[in-house]
Design an enzyme around this catalytic site. Structure first.
Site, PDB file in Angstrom:
ATOM      1  N   ASP A  96       0.864  -1.188   0.000  1.00 38.04           N
ATOM      2  CA  ASP A  96       0.000   0.000   0.000  1.00 38.04           C
ATOM      3  C   ASP A  96       0.897   1.234   0.000  1.00 38.04           C
ATOM      4  O   ASP A  96       2.124   1.111   0.039  1.00 38.04           O
ATOM      5  CB  ASP A  96      -0.954  -0.030   1.195  1.00 38.04           C
ATOM      6  CG  ASP A  96      -0.228   0.042   2.530  1.00 38.04           C
ATOM      7  OD1 ASP A  96       1.019   0.180   2.529  1.00 38.04           O
ATOM      8  OD2 ASP A  96      -0.891  -0.041   3.562  1.00 38.04           O
ATOM      9  N   ASP A 312      -8.037  -6.873   1.067  1.00 42.68           N
ATOM     10  CA  ASP A 312      -7.003  -7.216   2.036  1.00 42.68           C
ATOM     11  C   ASP A 312      -7.462  -6.753   3.405  1.00 42.68           C
ATOM     12  O   ASP A 312      -8.228  -5.794   3.507  1.00 42.68           O
ATOM     13  CB  ASP A 312      -5.683  -6.500   1.697  1.00 42.68           C
ATOM     14  CG  ASP A 312      -5.744  -5.024   2.070  1.00 42.68           C
ATOM     15  OD1 ASP A 312      -5.319  -4.694   3.198  1.00 42.68           O
ATOM     16  OD2 ASP A 312      -6.215  -4.209   1.269  1.00 42.68           O
ATOM     17  N   CYS A 360     -13.465 -29.458   7.705  1.00 44.67           N
ATOM     18  CA  CYS A 360     -12.503 -28.483   7.153  1.00 44.67           C
ATOM     19  C   CYS A 360     -11.248 -29.232   6.721  1.00 44.67           C
ATOM     20  O   CYS A 360     -10.757 -30.114   7.419  1.00 44.67           O
ATOM     21  CB  CYS A 360     -12.160 -27.428   8.200  1.00 44.67           C
ATOM     22  SG  CYS A 360     -10.860 -26.281   7.674  1.00 44.67           S
ATOM     23  N   CYS A 362      -8.211 -28.013   6.336  1.00 53.32           N
ATOM     24  CA  CYS A 362      -6.935 -27.358   6.664  1.00 53.32           C
ATOM     25  C   CYS A 362      -6.069 -28.251   7.555  1.00 53.32           C
ATOM     26  O   CYS A 362      -6.561 -29.178   8.202  1.00 53.32           O
ATOM     27  CB  CYS A 362      -7.168 -25.993   7.317  1.00 53.32           C
ATOM     28  SG  CYS A 362      -7.407 -26.006   9.103  1.00 53.32           S
ATOM     29  N   CYS A 365      -7.319 -28.404  11.287  1.00 54.46           N
ATOM     30  CA  CYS A 365      -8.500 -29.225  11.568  1.00 54.46           C
ATOM     31  C   CYS A 365      -8.243 -30.707  11.340  1.00 54.46           C
ATOM     32  O   CYS A 365      -8.891 -31.548  11.952  1.00 54.46           O
ATOM     33  CB  CYS A 365      -9.681 -28.730  10.732  1.00 54.46           C
ATOM     34  SG  CYS A 365     -10.261 -27.117  11.298  1.00 54.46           S
ATOM     35  N   HIS A 391      -6.017 -21.977   9.941  1.00 52.66           N
ATOM     36  CA  HIS A 391      -7.444 -22.250   9.721  1.00 52.66           C
ATOM     37  C   HIS A 391      -8.160 -21.034   9.131  1.00 52.66           C
ATOM     38  O   HIS A 391      -8.913 -21.156   8.158  1.00 52.66           O
ATOM     39  CB  HIS A 391      -8.138 -22.693  11.009  1.00 52.66           C
ATOM     40  CG  HIS A 391      -9.625 -22.765  10.859  1.00 52.66           C
ATOM     41  ND1 HIS A 391     -10.264 -23.860  10.309  1.00 52.66           N
ATOM     42  CD2 HIS A 391     -10.594 -21.839  11.114  1.00 52.66           C
ATOM     43  CE1 HIS A 391     -11.569 -23.609  10.243  1.00 52.66           C
ATOM     44  NE2 HIS A 391     -11.794 -22.391  10.721  1.00 52.66           N
TER      45      HIS A 391
HETATM   46 ZN    ZN Z   1      -9.679 -25.740   9.538  1.00 46.48          ZN
END
Ligand code: ZN
Length: 412
Positions: A96, A312, A360, A362, A365, A391
């Site tokens: 930025d 963002d 999930c 990820c 998880c 996550h």
């Molecule tokens: Zn997750």
């Protein structure tokens, strides 16, 4: 028109809203849009490595010029070969302009200028200051920044030293930082300022936009490898927002225009999408539009439907560090993007053997329980923040994938 370092190709235009799917091609790879760009304020996405970031599916990182200018300094980043190199991130990067922080950490501190002025929660930068632990800097940063027609004088949050940013200086710093996409220097006003002030400020932002563009074109080497986005301001006023969108989209120097657009401002939350609607009814469709500093999933969905391509925000990563995680709410049959916030520090999770979110995909998880997360926060172990960051960013990546699928299928 000379060859530019980024291209923007629209894939699907929604018939139901202004949403579109597209691809931004940069010298460091592609960004499928709409996309959420994780923030690495000081050239690191806090608590995770670039490998983790890549594995969870993030495509780009946005860093803050203000912070990197103060620490470690643009010359150090340049000596490493630029922002991507120093942080070992091979994908696309954004910086930025430093304008938002120069104002929100100077002029506005204590006046509650944040992305959302009407919200009761503490502002982004006040939390950021607390996290930074720079006491002397915080006190000195309370000394108001001074804006004149050429630029802004502000105090460092680190040691209270005085600094002066002009459009040229902001662009030169961003050229040294070397991100693929950089932003023009602008003034971010508070919606509480009177209309007279908003008008004067907008004139200044427009002059600064031209100076930013000129400064970028002058450095032919940087110009050939970095795209420059102009920023639309104008507060909550329809005439000013539209005037700004028109001015920024038509602005050119030597026949060269901005490569894309940023929509800036400090908003009362209920005003934001109205302002975005005015602006995107004027900005040309064939260039990318970045909604600066917005990252609440529900706000992103609205922004997408108003035709914004990239977003963002520090919120998903900051929340993770304080124990708050996003979880899809599949019980809501009306809203396919429904989600809830869970606070993993809550005592009810202390013996919860399930993952943060059932199903999930990820890393967190797949391998850890809510009970373990609760323990990590309670014990002050830093792994808690790392696992929750993984996550939350994975959640954002999945959310944006779903958004793109819905647009491509003609359902958004
Ligand atoms: Zn997750």
């Amino acid at each position: 028109m000379k060859d530019r370092p980024i291209t923007f190709s629209i894939k699907t235009r929604s018939q139901k809203s202004r949403a579109r799917t597209a691809v931004i091609k940069t010298p460091h790879g592609e960004i499928k849009t709409p996309a959420f760009i994780p923030v690495g304020t000081k050239s690191t996405v806090k608590s995770i490595t670039p490998e983790m970031l890549k594995d969870l599916g993030a495509e780009a990182v946005l860093s803050n010029t203000y912070h990197l200018y103060l620490q470690p300094g643009p010359e150090i980043i340049k000596a490493h070969g630029g922002l991507g190199k120093i942080m070992n991130w091979s994908g696309p990067t954004f910086t930025d302009s430093g304008g938002f922080q120069a104002f929100s950490l100077g002029v506005a501190l204590g006046k509650n200028i944040t992305k959302f002025t009407s919200s009761a929660r503490p502002g982004y930068d006040e939390i950021s200051l607390k996290e930074s632990g720079h006491k002397a800097g915080i006190e000195n940063a309370m000394i108001p920044a001074k804006i004149d027609e050429e630029g802004v004088m502000f105090r460092s949050i680190i040691d209270g030293s005085a600094h002066y940013f002009t459009p040229k200086k902001s662009i030169q710093i961003q050229q040294d930082l070397g991100a693929d996409i950089i932003f023009a220097f602008d003034e971010c006003t508070s919606p509480h300022e009177p209309i007279e002030y908003q008008k004067r400020s907008l004139d200044r932002t427009h002059r600064w936009a031209l100076e930013s563009l000129k400064s970028h074109i002058e450095n032919t080497e940087a110009f050939s490898r970095q795209a420059l986005f102009g920023i639309v301001q104008g507060g909550r006023h329809e005439d000013l927002r539209k005037e700004s969108a028109k001015f920024i989209s038509e602005l050119s120097h030597d026949g060269i225009e901005f490569d894309g657009y940023g929509i800036g401002g400090s908003f009362a939350k209920e005003d934001m999408m109205t302002a975005v609607h005015w602006v995107n009814s004027i900005l040309p469709e064939n260039k990318p539009r970045h909604l600066l500093g917005i990252g609440e999933p529900s706000d992103i969905i609205k922004g997408v439907m108003e035709g914004c391509d990239t977003f963002d925000c520090v919120m998903p990563t900051r929340n993770a560090r304080t124990g708050t995680v996003f979880v899809n709410d599949n019980t809501d049959t009306k809203d396919k993007f429904a989600y809830i916030n869970l606070n993993l520090k809550n005592a009810k999770y202390k013996d919860d053997m399930g993952p943060i979110e059932e199903g999930c995909g990820c890393y967190t998880c797949k391998n850890y329980t809510r009970a373990y997360m609760n323990h990590l926060y309670k014990a002050g172990e830093m792994l808690g923040g790392t696992l929750a960051t993984i996550h939350n960013l994975y959640f954002m990546v999945q959310l944006m994938e779903k958004v793109r699928r819905e647009i491509d299928a003609g359902r958004l």
